[in-house]
Write a protein that holds these residues in place. Structure first.
Motif, PDB file in Angstrom:
ATOM      1  N   LEU A 192       0.827  -1.217   0.000  1.00  0.00           N
ATOM      2  CA  LEU A 192       0.000   0.000   0.000  1.00  0.00           C
ATOM      3  C   LEU A 192       0.862   1.269   0.000  1.00  0.00           C
ATOM      4  O   LEU A 192       0.519   2.251  -0.669  1.00  0.00           O
ATOM      5  N   ARG A 193       1.974   1.252   0.693  1.00  0.00           N
ATOM      6  CA  ARG A 193       2.849   2.431   0.725  1.00  0.00           C
ATOM      7  C   ARG A 193       3.500   2.686  -0.632  1.00  0.00           C
ATOM      8  O   ARG A 193       3.648   3.831  -1.046  1.00  0.00           O
ATOM      9  N   ILE A 194       3.889   1.630  -1.322  1.00  0.00           N
ATOM     10  CA  ILE A 194       4.474   1.795  -2.652  1.00  0.00           C
ATOM     11  C   ILE A 194       3.450   2.414  -3.590  1.00  0.00           C
ATOM     12  O   ILE A 194       3.756   3.358  -4.325  1.00  0.00           O
ATOM     13  N   LEU A 195       2.229   1.878  -3.566  1.00  0.00           N
ATOM     14  CA  LEU A 195       1.180   2.434  -4.432  1.00  0.00           C
ATOM     15  C   LEU A 195       0.912   3.897  -4.091  1.00  0.00           C
ATOM     16  O   LEU A 195       0.773   4.738  -4.980  1.00  0.00           O
ATOM     17  N   GLU A 196       0.851   4.204  -2.807  1.00  0.00           N
ATOM     18  CA  GLU A 196       0.625   5.581  -2.370  1.00  0.00           C
ATOM     19  C   GLU A 196       1.771   6.485  -2.838  1.00  0.00           C
ATOM     20  O   GLU A 196       1.537   7.574  -3.358  1.00  0.00           O
ATOM     21  N   HIS A 197       2.982   6.036  -2.651  1.00  0.00           N
ATOM     22  CA  HIS A 197       4.148   6.829  -3.043  1.00  0.00           C
ATOM     23  C   HIS A 197       4.164   7.084  -4.561  1.00  0.00           C
ATOM     24  O   HIS A 197       4.567   8.157  -5.007  1.00  0.00           O
ATOM     25  N   ARG A 198       3.688   6.117  -5.319  1.00  0.00           N
ATOM     26  CA  ARG A 198       3.639   6.269  -6.773  1.00  0.00           C
ATOM     27  C   ARG A 198       2.435   7.089  -7.227  1.00  0.00           C
ATOM     28  O   ARG A 198       2.289   7.355  -8.412  1.00  0.00           O
ATOM     29  N   GLY A 199       1.575   7.473  -6.291  1.00  0.00           N
ATOM     30  CA  GLY A 199       0.400   8.277  -6.641  1.00  0.00           C
ATOM     31  C   GLY A 199      -0.720   7.473  -7.263  1.00  0.00           C
ATOM     32  O   GLY A 199      -1.568   8.025  -7.975  1.00  0.00           O
ATOM     33  N   ILE A 200      -0.752   6.182  -6.994  1.00  0.00           N
ATOM     34  CA  ILE A 200      -1.789   5.311  -7.550  1.00  0.00           C
ATOM     35  C   ILE A 200      -2.911   5.179  -6.527  1.00  0.00           C
ATOM     36  O   ILE A 200      -2.693   4.700  -5.412  1.00  0.00           O
ATOM     37  N   ARG A 219      -8.768  -3.263   1.344  1.00  0.00           N
ATOM     38  CA  ARG A 219      -9.201  -4.290   2.287  1.00  0.00           C
ATOM     39  C   ARG A 219      -8.625  -5.656   1.921  1.00  0.00           C
ATOM     40  O   ARG A 219      -8.111  -6.373   2.776  1.00  0.00           O
ATOM     41  N   ARG A 220      -8.695  -6.022   0.642  1.00  0.00           N
ATOM     42  CA  ARG A 220      -8.170  -7.328   0.207  1.00  0.00           C
ATOM     43  C   ARG A 220      -6.680  -7.445   0.466  1.00  0.00           C
ATOM     44  O   ARG A 220      -6.199  -8.489   0.892  1.00  0.00           O
ATOM     45  N   ILE A 221      -5.950  -6.368   0.192  1.00  0.00           N
ATOM     46  CA  ILE A 221      -4.504  -6.393   0.423  1.00  0.00           C
ATOM     47  C   ILE A 221      -4.229  -6.497   1.917  1.00  0.00           C
ATOM     48  O   ILE A 221      -3.423  -7.317   2.362  1.00  0.00           O
ATOM     49  N   SER A 222      -4.906  -5.693   2.713  1.00  0.00           N
ATOM     50  CA  SER A 222      -4.670  -5.657   4.159  1.00  0.00           C
ATOM     51  C   SER A 222      -5.048  -6.960   4.856  1.00  0.00           C
ATOM     52  O   SER A 222      -4.428  -7.339   5.844  1.00  0.00           O
ATOM     53  N   GLU A 223      -6.064  -7.637   4.356  1.00  0.00           N
ATOM     54  CA  GLU A 223      -6.542  -8.853   5.010  1.00  0.00           C
ATOM     55  C   GLU A 223      -5.900 -10.126   4.478  1.00  0.00           C
ATOM     56  O   GLU A 223      -6.138 -11.206   5.006  1.00  0.00           O
ATOM     57  N   CYS A 224      -5.064 -10.007   3.454  1.00  0.00           N
ATOM     58  CA  CYS A 224      -4.419 -11.192   2.885  1.00  0.00           C
ATOM     59  C   CYS A 224      -3.439 -11.782   3.902  1.00  0.00           C
ATOM     60  O   CYS A 224      -2.625 -11.068   4.491  1.00  0.00           O
ATOM     61  N   ALA A 225      -3.512 -13.077   4.105  1.00  0.00           N
ATOM     62  CA  ALA A 225      -2.644 -13.750   5.073  1.00  0.00           C
ATOM     63  C   ALA A 225      -1.556 -14.577   4.399  1.00  0.00           C
ATOM     64  O   ALA A 225      -0.728 -15.165   5.080  1.00  0.00           O
ATOM     65  N   TYR A 226      -1.560 -14.634   3.078  1.00  0.00           N
ATOM     66  CA  TYR A 226      -0.608 -15.462   2.347  1.00  0.00           C
ATOM     67  C   TYR A 226       0.626 -14.645   1.982  1.00  0.00           C
ATOM     68  O   TYR A 226       0.578 -13.774   1.116  1.00  0.00           O
ATOM     69  N   ARG A 227       1.725 -14.961   2.645  1.00  0.00           N
ATOM     70  CA  ARG A 227       2.937 -14.168   2.463  1.00  0.00           C
ATOM     71  C   ARG A 227       3.479 -14.239   1.042  1.00  0.00           C
ATOM     72  O   ARG A 227       3.972 -13.236   0.527  1.00  0.00           O
ATOM     73  N   ASP A 228       3.381 -15.383   0.383  1.00  0.00           N
ATOM     74  CA  ASP A 228       3.863 -15.476  -0.997  1.00  0.00           C
ATOM     75  C   ASP A 228       3.053 -14.577  -1.925  1.00  0.00           C
ATOM     76  O   ASP A 228       3.592 -13.938  -2.819  1.00  0.00           O
ATOM     77  N   THR A 229       1.752 -14.535  -1.714  1.00  0.00           N
ATOM     78  CA  THR A 229       0.899 -13.646  -2.504  1.00  0.00           C
ATOM     79  C   THR A 229       1.281 -12.196  -2.250  1.00  0.00           C
ATOM     80  O   THR A 229       1.424 -11.402  -3.187  1.00  0.00           O
ATOM     81  N   LEU A 230       1.467 -11.843  -0.993  1.00  0.00           N
ATOM     82  CA  LEU A 230       1.837 -10.465  -0.651  1.00  0.00           C
ATOM     83  C   LEU A 230       3.205 -10.096  -1.220  1.00  0.00           C
ATOM     84  O   LEU A 230       3.397  -8.973  -1.696  1.00  0.00           O
TER      85      LEU A 230
END
Length: 91
Positions: free
Chosen positions: A36-44, A52-63
Motif C-alpha cells: 500500500l505504501r508503494i502504491l501511495e508513493h507512486r500516486g496510484i 481491504r483485500r490487500i490488508s486482510e491477505c494472510a498469504y505471504r507469498d501472494t503479498l
C-alpha cells in the motif's frame, strides 16, 4: 542442582505454535503495508475494496508477489487481476 530448561523453541509446544502464528501474521501485515505504501508513493489511488483485500491477505507469498508488482502496475486493481494465492501451511 536442578537445571530448568525450556521446551521452546523447536519442540512444537502450544507456546511455540502461537508465537510462530503471531510472527507470520506480523510479517503478512508488514508486507501488506509495504504494498500500500508503494502504491501511495507512486500516486496510484487504491479503492477501499482493494485496500481491504490487500490488508486482510494472510498469504505471504501472494503479498510478496503483490509487493514486487506494486512497482510496475498502473492501477492498484492490476495487482489482484492475477489469480495468485499460494496457501501456506498452518504454522
Amino acid at each position: 542442582m536442578a537445571v530448568v530448561g525450556s521446551y521452546f523453541p523447536g519442540r512444537g509446544t502450544l507456546i511455540e505454535q502461537t508465537f510462530l502464528k503471531g510472527q507470520a501474521h506480523g510479517e503478512a501485515a508488514g508486507l501488506a503495508e509495504g504494498v500500500l505504501r508503494i502504491l501511495e508513493h507512486r500516486g496510484i489511488p487504491v479503492r477501499s475494496e482493494t485496500r481491504r483485500r490487500i490488508s486482510e491477505c494472510a498469504y505471504r507469498d501472494t503479498l510478496r508477489h503483490w509487493l514486487d508488482r506494486a512497482f510496475t502496475v498502473s492501477q492498484a486493481d492490476e495487482l489482484l487481476d492475477e489469480l495468485f494465492a499460494v496457501e501456506e501451511p498452518d504454522q
